[in-house]
Design an enzyme around this catalytic site. Structure first.
Site, PDB file in Angstrom:
ATOM      1  N   ASP A  94     -10.622   3.194   4.247  1.00  9.73           N
ATOM      2  CA  ASP A  94     -10.672   1.736   4.080  1.00  9.73           C
ATOM      3  C   ASP A  94     -12.099   1.209   4.324  1.00  9.73           C
ATOM      4  O   ASP A  94     -12.360   0.027   4.182  1.00  9.73           O
ATOM      5  CB  ASP A  94      -9.687   1.083   5.065  1.00  9.73           C
ATOM      6  CG  ASP A  94      -9.294  -0.334   4.668  1.00  9.73           C
ATOM      7  OD1 ASP A  94      -9.377  -0.656   3.463  1.00  9.73           O
ATOM      8  OD2 ASP A  94      -8.919  -1.121   5.545  1.00  9.73           O
ATOM      9  N   GLN A 112      -4.259  -1.880   9.482  1.00 11.32           N
ATOM     10  CA  GLN A 112      -4.155  -3.170   8.796  1.00 11.32           C
ATOM     11  C   GLN A 112      -4.871  -4.262   9.597  1.00 11.32           C
ATOM     12  O   GLN A 112      -4.647  -4.424  10.790  1.00 11.32           O
ATOM     13  CB  GLN A 112      -2.672  -3.530   8.578  1.00 11.32           C
ATOM     14  CG  GLN A 112      -2.467  -4.825   7.803  1.00 11.32           C
ATOM     15  CD  GLN A 112      -3.027  -4.785   6.383  1.00 11.32           C
ATOM     16  OE1 GLN A 112      -2.923  -3.783   5.688  1.00 11.32           O
ATOM     17  NE2 GLN A 112      -3.631  -5.874   5.947  1.00 11.32           N
ATOM     18  N   LYS A 152       0.840  -1.203   0.000  1.00 11.35           N
ATOM     19  CA  LYS A 152       0.000   0.000   0.000  1.00 11.35           C
ATOM     20  C   LYS A 152       0.875   1.252   0.000  1.00 11.35           C
ATOM     21  O   LYS A 152       0.593   2.233  -0.689  1.00 11.35           O
ATOM     22  CB  LYS A 152      -0.943  -0.027   1.214  1.00 11.35           C
ATOM     23  CG  LYS A 152      -2.063  -1.051   1.031  1.00 11.35           C
ATOM     24  CD  LYS A 152      -2.773  -1.442   2.306  1.00 11.35           C
ATOM     25  CE  LYS A 152      -3.724  -2.602   2.017  1.00 11.35           C
ATOM     26  NZ  LYS A 152      -4.253  -3.264   3.195  1.00 11.35           N
TER      27      LYS A 152
END
Ligand code: NAP
Length: 290
Positions: A130, A107, A54
């Site tokens: 996200d 994450q 990422k």
């Protein structure tokens, strides 16, 4: 094999190309780059790889990425300093309040001792690029403006790129996780598909799949979905990613009856990061327009 392959790398590359051009324009106009903060907790090697990927994509798109790795110090082999939920929430709250950070990605998965939901909810809704907070989940459920969970958003973009019509179609989503199965079903419902969710307690998975015009596999179980279950002419989207580059669908036999199919890798995977960066840019634009 008769199915046409859905080329996720190509669709993602187009999105990233546009993001790169608009990021350069944003940077020129506002004197700063859009910034994505990536937060990694623990030492899972796969998570390290995903975060690095990422960050690399951010750099390629001209974005800034701020990397927060927790815990920062591991003292001795015996005494590993573990971060608590409260400390993680505090770190994320700091990023949420930092005007130089546009998007935050924690994450997933976090170590078992952390309350993941509490950590996700510390992300400000306007920075939830996200799409993991309850705010974003509600926006997807109510079909309101908001950030999409990235993989579900990427799946919708793939279907659109290949002109797959959704209204009135029978869609089976196999998997109901909060970051993937559930939200992709909601996005499809918002587009007037008839959505059936299957999960570990579903008793007749094969029958549900046999009936589906579109199959979305989101389980994490290699080749659980057998090719012989796929209806002639169905569209098959495999979000699963299992060791050895194996998806959740038995690819070689599903590609016979299917009309369109995503490969693993190169199908859904590249779309997740593309949507993440696209939403980070959107968050940055929203910040400067406030
Ligand atoms: P997860 O949280 O473990 O959820 C798995 C889901 O599959 C659960 O809803 C579970 O049902 C269901 N399930 C388990 N066994 C089943 C069975 N035998 N039949 C039907 N359903 C079953 O996983 P996830 O995070 O959603 O990820 C799913 C897969 O997608 C993984 O392979 C992951 O690596 C991949 N993934 C890919 C991307 C990408 O960028 N391409 C992003 C995220 C995830 P219950 O709810 O009943 O337990």
């Amino acid at each position: 094999m008769s199915a046409r392959i859905i080329d996720g790398r190509a669709v993602a590359a187009k999105i990233l190309d546009k993001v790169g051009r608009e990021t350069a324009q944003f940077t020129q106009e506002h004197g700063r780059r859009p910034c994505l903060a990536t937060v990694l907790v623990g030492d899972d090697p796969a998570s390290h790889t995903y975060v690095q990927m990422k960050r690399n994509r951010c750099a390629e798109a001209g974005m800034e990425s701020r990397y927060v790795e927790l815990p920062r110090e591991i003292t001795t082999a015996e005494l590993v300093s573990e971060i608590t939920t409260a400390e993680l929430v505090s770190e994320i709250t700091t990023l949420s309040e930092d005007p130089t950070v546009d998007g935050i990605l924690l994450q997933h998965p976090v170590p078992a001792h952390i309350d993941e939901r509490a950590a996700f909810e510390a992300i400000a809704p306007g920075k939830d690029v996200d799409g993991v907070t309850m705010h974003s989940f509600a926006a997807m459920a109510f079909n309101e403006n908001g950030f999409h969970s990235c993989t579900p958003g990427g799946i919708l973009r793939l279907l659109d790129a290949y002109d797959v019509s959704l209204a009135g179609k029978d869609v089976v989503v196999v998997g109901r996780s909060p970051i993937l199965g559930k939200p992709v079903g909601m996005l499809l419902l918002a587009r007037d598909a008839t959505v059936t969710y299957c999960h570990s307690r579903t008793s007749n998975l094969a029958d549900h799949v046999r009936n589906a015009d579109i199959v979305i596999a989101a389980v994490g179980h290699p080749e659980l979905i057998r090719g012989e279950w796929i209806k002639e002419g169905a569209v098959v989207v495999d979000a699963g990613y299992n060791p050895g580059n194996v998806g959740d669908v038995e690819y070689s036999s599903a590609a016979g009856p299917a009309r369109l199919i995503t490969p693993v890798p190169g199908g859904v995977g590249p779309m997740t990061i593309a949507v993440l960066l696209e939403q980070t840019l959107a968050a940055a634009k929203a910040t400067v327009s406030r």
